[in-house]
Enzyme design. Structure first.
Site, PDB file in Angstrom:
ATOM      1  N   SER A 147     -10.821  14.690  17.987  1.00 12.54           N
ATOM      2  CA  SER A 147     -10.711  15.054  19.405  1.00 12.54           C
ATOM      3  C   SER A 147     -12.109  15.183  19.983  1.00 12.54           C
ATOM      4  O   SER A 147     -13.084  15.323  19.218  1.00 12.54           O
ATOM      5  CB  SER A 147     -10.004  16.414  19.515  1.00 12.54           C
ATOM      6  OG  SER A 147     -10.072  16.920  20.830  1.00 12.54           O
ATOM      7  N   TYR A 160      -9.154  25.833  18.060  1.00 13.86           N
ATOM      8  CA  TYR A 160      -8.944  24.386  18.009  1.00 13.86           C
ATOM      9  C   TYR A 160     -10.264  23.646  17.789  1.00 13.86           C
ATOM     10  O   TYR A 160     -10.339  22.748  16.946  1.00 13.86           O
ATOM     11  CB  TYR A 160      -8.270  23.923  19.302  1.00 13.86           C
ATOM     12  CG  TYR A 160      -7.882  22.462  19.307  1.00 13.86           C
ATOM     13  CD1 TYR A 160      -7.050  21.923  18.322  1.00 13.86           C
ATOM     14  CD2 TYR A 160      -8.338  21.600  20.319  1.00 13.86           C
ATOM     15  CE1 TYR A 160      -6.692  20.574  18.340  1.00 13.86           C
ATOM     16  CE2 TYR A 160      -7.975  20.263  20.343  1.00 13.86           C
ATOM     17  CZ  TYR A 160      -7.155  19.750  19.346  1.00 13.86           C
ATOM     18  OH  TYR A 160      -6.794  18.414  19.365  1.00 13.86           O
TER      19      TYR A 160
HETATM   20  P1  NAP Z   1       2.135  15.898  19.859  1.00 20.42           P
HETATM   21  O1  NAP Z   1       2.920  15.023  20.762  1.00 20.42           O
HETATM   22  O2  NAP Z   1       2.380  17.369  19.908  1.00 20.42           O
HETATM   23  O3  NAP Z   1       2.296  15.369  18.357  1.00 20.42           O
HETATM   24  C1  NAP Z   1       1.881  16.127  17.241  1.00 20.42           C
HETATM   25  C2  NAP Z   1       2.507  15.562  15.978  1.00 20.42           C
HETATM   26  O4  NAP Z   1       2.025  16.322  14.856  1.00 20.42           O
HETATM   27  C3  NAP Z   1       4.026  15.656  15.979  1.00 20.42           C
HETATM   28  O5  NAP Z   1       4.560  14.447  15.509  1.00 20.42           O
HETATM   29  C4  NAP Z   1       4.312  16.776  14.993  1.00 20.42           C
HETATM   30  O6  NAP Z   1       5.534  16.529  14.298  1.00 20.42           O
HETATM   31  C5  NAP Z   1       3.139  16.631  14.032  1.00 20.42           C
HETATM   32  N1  NAP Z   1       2.931  17.846  13.249  1.00 20.42           N
HETATM   33  C6  NAP Z   1       2.601  19.090  13.695  1.00 20.42           C
HETATM   34  N2  NAP Z   1       2.588  19.953  12.660  1.00 20.42           N
HETATM   35  C7  NAP Z   1       2.916  19.228  11.554  1.00 20.42           C
HETATM   36  C8  NAP Z   1       3.100  19.563  10.176  1.00 20.42           C
HETATM   37  N3  NAP Z   1       2.924  20.809   9.726  1.00 20.42           N
HETATM   38  N4  NAP Z   1       3.452  18.589   9.315  1.00 20.42           N
HETATM   39  C9  NAP Z   1       3.629  17.317   9.755  1.00 20.42           C
HETATM   40  N5  NAP Z   1       3.487  16.942  11.034  1.00 20.42           N
HETATM   41  C10 NAP Z   1       3.137  17.894  11.927  1.00 20.42           C
HETATM   42  O7  NAP Z   1       0.563  15.728  20.155  1.00 20.42           O
HETATM   43  P2  NAP Z   1      -0.404  14.448  20.127  1.00 20.42           P
HETATM   44  O8  NAP Z   1      -1.253  14.546  21.345  1.00 20.42           O
HETATM   45  O9  NAP Z   1       0.319  13.185  19.857  1.00 20.42           O
HETATM   46  O10 NAP Z   1      -1.335  14.861  18.891  1.00 20.42           O
HETATM   47  C11 NAP Z   1      -1.653  13.984  17.820  1.00 20.42           C
HETATM   48  C12 NAP Z   1      -3.066  14.273  17.346  1.00 20.42           C
HETATM   49  O11 NAP Z   1      -3.981  13.986  18.398  1.00 20.42           O
HETATM   50  C13 NAP Z   1      -3.334  15.718  16.947  1.00 20.42           C
HETATM   51  O12 NAP Z   1      -4.138  15.736  15.786  1.00 20.42           O
HETATM   52  C14 NAP Z   1      -4.103  16.281  18.138  1.00 20.42           C
HETATM   53  O13 NAP Z   1      -4.930  17.358  17.765  1.00 20.42           O
HETATM   54  C15 NAP Z   1      -4.887  15.049  18.545  1.00 20.42           C
HETATM   55  N6  NAP Z   1      -5.404  15.044  19.908  1.00 20.42           N
HETATM   56  C16 NAP Z   1      -4.570  15.165  20.980  1.00 20.42           C
HETATM   57  C17 NAP Z   1      -5.102  15.164  22.263  1.00 20.42           C
HETATM   58  C18 NAP Z   1      -4.245  15.321  23.503  1.00 20.42           C
HETATM   59  O14 NAP Z   1      -4.797  15.594  24.586  1.00 20.42           O
HETATM   60  N7  NAP Z   1      -2.946  15.136  23.434  1.00 20.42           N
HETATM   61  C19 NAP Z   1      -6.469  15.013  22.449  1.00 20.42           C
HETATM   62  C20 NAP Z   1      -7.291  14.870  21.328  1.00 20.42           C
HETATM   63  C21 NAP Z   1      -6.748  14.878  20.075  1.00 20.42           C
HETATM   64  P3  NAP Z   1       6.634  17.606  13.870  1.00 20.42           P
HETATM   65  O15 NAP Z   1       6.539  18.745  14.849  1.00 20.42           O
HETATM   66  O16 NAP Z   1       7.921  16.844  13.959  1.00 20.42           O
HETATM   67  O17 NAP Z   1       6.285  17.982  12.469  1.00 20.42           O
END
Ligand code: NAP
Length: 259
Positions: A147, A160
């Site tokens: 991120s 975070y």
């Molecule tokens: P999201 O829609 O909330 O997706 C998060 C995913 O992580 C879900 O599929 C969730 O699946 C999974 N997850 C959470 N806890 C878990 C666990 N204990 N075991 C296995 N899977 C788990 O958010 P996203 O934005 O796509 O995030 C994906 C990545 O991008 C993350 O690492 C986040 O930090 C990073 N990121 C996001 C942003 C943003 O603005 N959205 C920006 C920078 C980086 P389940 O709940 O079904 O397990």
């Protein structure tokens, strides 16, 4: 070997595919789900891991991939997941997220534990377990979604930002430790992406989550999936080390243009 789609969650290793295997953690939502679709379109057999297996099953049926339950914070779950992965060409360490937005002086330890367990130790567990298979593929690739929070700190975000800094440090260290081996390491560091991320961060408060993206055009999950897929489809000698991708409206973690 025949190609087989296995949308089930049995405990046996039943995945047999003549396609290269890409493992995507956190594939039940957002960036992970979009990446699974994109890599499947490029011909990979996608193995999808997350806790919400019902969602994974639908995506497995759509992509011809395999849905397997995975909780990256639970060692037994990781072991049983990895046992069912026969070979691995690409690992996308994507499972993760944020919880809460408290200043350090009011930090909630359970939120911190969630973030460190999921982003840092989850990435450690999956990478450690799959590295032998990635190297054995003779063209392995670990892509870790960190991120802009891995590059900057901001007020009320220390749980975070510290977790993402640690996850990035672990990922970047691998680049040197495996120099000379047939495995690449790419860090993808997104800015604002509209997914379920903010809903999770604000414990289901959808209004507060929506406000994060108000007045600007955020990235969508497909934008990040495109970048991941681009890195994954370069020739084997090309290593994209670090890619920072933000909306045009965002200059840094703390500076955005909003109407
Ligand atoms: P999201 O829609 O909330 O997706 C998060 C995913 O992580 C879900 O599929 C969730 O699946 C999974 N997850 C959470 N806890 C878990 C666990 N204990 N075991 C296995 N899977 C788990 O958010 P996203 O934005 O796509 O995030 C994906 C990545 O991008 C993350 O690492 C986040 O930090 C990073 N990121 C996001 C942003 C943003 O603005 N959205 C920006 C920078 C980086 P389940 O709940 O079904 O397990």
């Amino acid at each position: 070997m025949s190609t087989e789609s296995t949308a089930g969650t049995s405990n046996r290793s039943v995945i047999a595919s003549d396609r290269d295997v890409a493992v995507i953690t956190g594939a039940s939502s957002g960036i992970g789900a979009a990446t699974a679709r994109s890599l499947a379109n490029e011909g990979f057999h996608v193995i999808l891991g997350a806790r919400r297996v019902d969602r994974l099953r639908e995506l497995a049926a759509e992509t011809g991939g395999t849905a397997l339950p995975l909780d990256v914070t639970d060692e037994d779950s990781v072991n049983s997941f990895v046992e069912q992965v026969p070979t691995c060409r690409i690992l996308v360490n994507n499972a993760g997220g944020a919880k809460g937005s408290a200043p350090v002086a009011e930090a909630d330890e359970s939120d911190w534990r969630w973030m460190w367990e999921t982003n840092v130790l989850g990435t450690l567990r999956l990478t450690k377990a799959l590295l032998p298979k990635l190297v054995a593929s003779e063209n392995g690739h670990v892509i870790t979604v960190t991120s802009v929070a891995a590059l900057e700190v901001y007020d009320n975000g220390s749980g975070y930002t510290s977790a993402k800094h640690a996850e990035a440090a672990l990922h970047r260290t691998l680049r040197g430790e495996h120099l000379g081996e047939p495995v690449r390491f790419t860090e993808v560091a997104p800015g604002l992406v509209e997914t379920e991320f903010s809903e999770v961060r604000y414990h289901g408060d959808t209004e507060r989550a929506k406000a994060v993206y108000r007045g600007l055009t955020p990235l969508v999950a497909d934008d990040v999936a495109d970048v991941i897929t681009f890195a994954a489809t370069r020739p084997a000698h090309v290593n994209l080390d670090q890619i920072v991708v933000k909306p045009r409206d965002q200059a840094s973690a703390t500076r955005s243009h909003r109407t």
